[in-house]
Design an enzyme around this catalytic site. Structure first.
Site, short mmCIF file in Angstrom:
data_model
loop_
_atom_site.label_atom_id
_atom_site.label_comp_id
_atom_site.label_asym_id
_atom_site.label_seq_id
_atom_site.Cartn_x
_atom_site.Cartn_y
_atom_site.Cartn_z
N ARG A 72 0.81 -1.22 0.00
CA ARG A 72 0.00 0.00 0.00
C ARG A 72 0.84 1.26 0.00
O ARG A 72 0.40 2.32 -0.46
CB ARG A 72 -0.93 -0.01 1.22
CG ARG A 72 -2.05 1.02 1.18
CD ARG A 72 -2.81 1.00 2.51
NE ARG A 72 -3.41 -0.30 2.74
CZ ARG A 72 -4.61 -0.65 2.32
NH1 ARG A 72 -5.33 0.20 1.63
NH2 ARG A 72 -5.09 -1.85 2.61
N GLY A 76 -0.33 -0.11 8.34
CA GLY A 76 -1.60 -0.16 9.06
C GLY A 76 -2.66 -0.98 8.37
O GLY A 76 -3.70 -1.28 8.97
N CYS A 79 -7.29 -1.91 8.12
CA CYS A 79 -7.80 -1.39 9.38
C CYS A 79 -7.51 0.09 9.55
O CYS A 79 -8.41 0.89 9.79
CB CYS A 79 -7.21 -2.18 10.55
SG CYS A 79 -7.64 -1.50 12.17
N LYS A 88 -14.24 4.67 12.63
CA LYS A 88 -14.52 5.14 13.99
C LYS A 88 -14.46 6.66 14.07
O LYS A 88 -15.19 7.28 14.84
CB LYS A 88 -13.54 4.51 14.98
CG LYS A 88 -13.53 3.00 14.99
CD LYS A 88 -14.93 2.40 15.01
CE LYS A 88 -14.92 0.91 14.72
NZ LYS A 88 -14.76 0.57 13.30
N THR A 181 -1.18 -10.83 4.75
CA THR A 181 -1.71 -9.97 3.69
C THR A 181 -3.17 -9.59 3.87
O THR A 181 -3.74 -8.88 3.04
CB THR A 181 -1.51 -10.63 2.33
OG1 THR A 181 -1.93 -12.00 2.39
CG2 THR A 181 -0.04 -10.60 1.92
N SER A 183 -7.28 -9.26 4.21
CA SER A 183 -8.47 -9.66 3.46
C SER A 183 -8.94 -8.55 2.54
O SER A 183 -8.49 -7.41 2.63
CB SER A 183 -9.60 -10.05 4.42
OG SER A 183 -9.94 -8.95 5.26
N ILE A 222 -19.56 -4.06 9.50
CA ILE A 222 -19.21 -2.92 8.65
C ILE A 222 -20.45 -2.25 8.09
O ILE A 222 -20.57 -1.02 8.10
CB ILE A 222 -18.27 -3.37 7.50
CG1 ILE A 222 -16.97 -3.93 8.07
CG2 ILE A 222 -17.98 -2.21 6.55
CD1 ILE A 222 -16.07 -4.59 7.04
N ALA A 359 -9.02 -7.02 13.57
CA ALA A 359 -7.68 -6.47 13.69
C ALA A 359 -6.99 -6.92 14.96
O ALA A 359 -5.80 -7.26 14.95
CB ALA A 359 -7.73 -4.94 13.63
N HIS A 483 -18.76 3.80 41.80
CA HIS A 483 -20.12 4.34 41.61
C HIS A 483 -20.05 5.86 41.48
O HIS A 483 -19.33 6.51 42.23
CB HIS A 483 -20.99 3.96 42.82
CG HIS A 483 -22.36 4.57 42.79
ND1 HIS A 483 -23.36 4.08 41.99
CD2 HIS A 483 -22.88 5.64 43.45
CE1 HIS A 483 -24.45 4.79 42.16
NE2 HIS A 483 -24.18 5.76 43.05
#
Length: 504
Positions: A72, A76, A79, A88, A181, A183, A222, A359, A483
């Site tokens: 890439r 990372g 993910c 997120k 590698t 998915s 997802i 992950a 509490h």
């Protein structure tokens, strides 16, 4: 109850200490450790995602000369770059908008108008991703991990040819090679992803404007998370699912409550429904649908389609066949309890092997695999990998569902506690949800914990630790919880499991 009695559990419930099974891989065997200093690497990792980069760092920390290969050009993996992390970020940003628009007034905070700035939202997401990616590169430098940017493929069990991103080629040699590698998106017949109107999760994270209508194909983690993002921002969201239920790994009772919570947020579900094709020739997209069991076809129009029907191992072009590395029918690499393939010196971890495609599971695989290469004893118990759906409310769970316990034929007890009776949840006016605990009746050993609540993904780890150490529900119930906190609901559910709760 005596400790010995509490921890006596039926053999039906014992977790395997191995990863994958089959007679060929049943023996543990020995692991080899190598010292650094040779021109040849001790460890080569193909893939720089959560499993790969963690394995590389751990290998270097153990004194191995290590190289990580990543196609890439940014560490990372899925993910960090187009998955967990950016989703997120958008989930949080969209939740803030939704709260400002619908909930702030209840807390005495009045805003005259609230607007969405999609480019700014995307910029914040990209900034978070960029900073974290650079952070991993910094960790590589700190730990002296060699980083090669390019697409790697096997020449032999100890050689990887890398077509580098700058157009060159290099051969990386290693005594031990780890395939990490990851998915890729599972494709569906009759549907062509263009990442503009028909998008994968990657495209859904980069839409330039809020679609008026969004159809999500697939009701898993997802799909529900990305549906939540755009639904909060104003999209009309329809989720089409082939199966009769959403999130099949979830406890059935909690799943029903979860679906009702999403429906309150105006998310619509079309279960037991199959997507035959998507016509993209006009100004709108037209999905041809039919019941999963067969029947009359219908047309559903929308502006954007998110294809989220699962993921498949990414092993294309690696040259596994050339080496004779064995895979299963799903294309996953078969490994033994020490992550070794049938080819000596070649290992595999993460999404390319059986087990949860998560992950954090891949990270655990990476550490354990390298420790095995170093001659240590290590394993990952996949029964104790927590799952989290990061919608609002979140759903988090670990261990067995009630359906699984029934299938095993084990006598069990159930304890539940609603967040409507939790002080902290009431004070923040966010009390939708429940904690559900399953425990073996004879020993009180906890079998599974399921939580639907704000921040359930943070609360679940008390349960993960409890299951790891074979705790009983009474152990949690007799542990003092601060509490007021949301975690008190876990204590109360534990009390309900072995005796009675106090606050309901």
């Amino acid at each position: 109850m005596a400790m010995a009695s509490r921890r006596k559990v039926s053999s039906l419930l014992s977790s395997s200490r191995h990863l994958y099974y089959g007679s060929r891989y049943s023996s543990i065997g020995s692991c080899r450790g190598f010292s650094s200093g040779s021109e040849e690497n001790d460890v080569v990792v193909i893939g720089g995602g959560p499993g790969g980069y963690v394995a590389a760092i751990k290998a270097a920390q153990l004194g191995f000369k290590t190289t990580c290969i990543e196609k890439r050009g940014a560490l990372g993996g899925t993910c960090l770059n187009v998955g967990c992390i950016p989703s997120k970020a958008l989930l949080h940003s969209s939740h803030m908008y939704h709260e400002a628009k619908h909930s702030f007034a209840n807390h005495g905070v009045k805003i005259s108008s609230v607007e969405v700035d999609v480019p700014a939202m995307m910029a914040q997401k990209d900034k978070a991703v960029g900073n974290l990616t650079k952070g991993i590169e910094g960790l590589f430098k700190k730990n002296k991990v060699n980083y090669v940017k390019g697409y790697g493929k096997f020449l032999s069990p100890s050689e990887v040819s890398v077509d580098t991103l700058d157009g060159g080629n290099t051969v990386v040699k290693g005594k031990n090679i780890i395939v990490a590698t990851g998915s890729d998106v599972k494709s569906l017949p009759g549907i062509t992803i263009d990442e503009e109107r028909i998008v994968s999760s990657s495209g859904a994270l980069a839409l330039k404007e809020i679609p008026k209508r969004l159809v999500v194909i697939g009701a898993g983690y997802i799909g529900l998370e990305m549906g939540s993002v755009w639904g909060r921002l104003g999209s009309e969201v329809n989720v089409v699912e082939f199966a009769p239920d959403i999130v099949p790994t979830m406890d059935g009772e909690v799943r029903k409550q979860f679906q009702r919570a999403l429906e309150k947020q105006k998310m619509k579900f079309m279960l037991k429904t199959k997507v035959l094709s998507v016509d993209a020739s006009g100004n709108t997209l037209k999905l041809t649908l039919e019941p999963s069991a067969g029947g009359d076809q219908t047309i559903l129009e929308t502006d954007v389609v998110l294809v989220s029907a699962g993921r498949v191992p990414f092993t294309a072009g690696l040259g596994l066949e050339k080496l004779g590395i064995e895979t299963d029918k799903a294309g996953r690499i078969l490994v033994n309890g020490r992550f070794a393939t049938n080819v000596p010196g070649v290992y595999a971890i993460g999404d390319v092997i059986p087990g949860p495609m998560l992950a954090h599971k891949a990270e655990e695989d990476g550490v354990a695999c390298v420790e095995c290469i170093a001659g240590k004893e290590a394993h990952v118990d996949y029964d104790l990998v927590p799952g989290v759906v990061y919608t609002h409310p979140e759903v988090a769970y670990v261990g067995k569902t009630e359906e699984q316990v029934k299938t095993l034929g084990v006598d069990y007890r159930v304890g539940k506690f609603p967040f409507l009776a939790n002080s902290r949840a009431k004070t923040i006016d966010d009390a939708e949800g429940v904690v559900k605990i399953l425990a073996e009746k004879e020993t009180d050993k906890i079998l599974g914990v399921h939580i639907m609540a704000p921040n359930a993904g943070e609360i679940i780890h008390e349960a993960v630790l409890a299951l790891h150490y074979g705790a009983s529900s009474e152990d949690i119930a007799r542990t003092c919880h601060a509490h007021p906190t949301m975690s008190e609901a876990v204590k109360e559910a534990a009390m309900a499991t072995y005796d009675k709760p106090i606050h309901i």
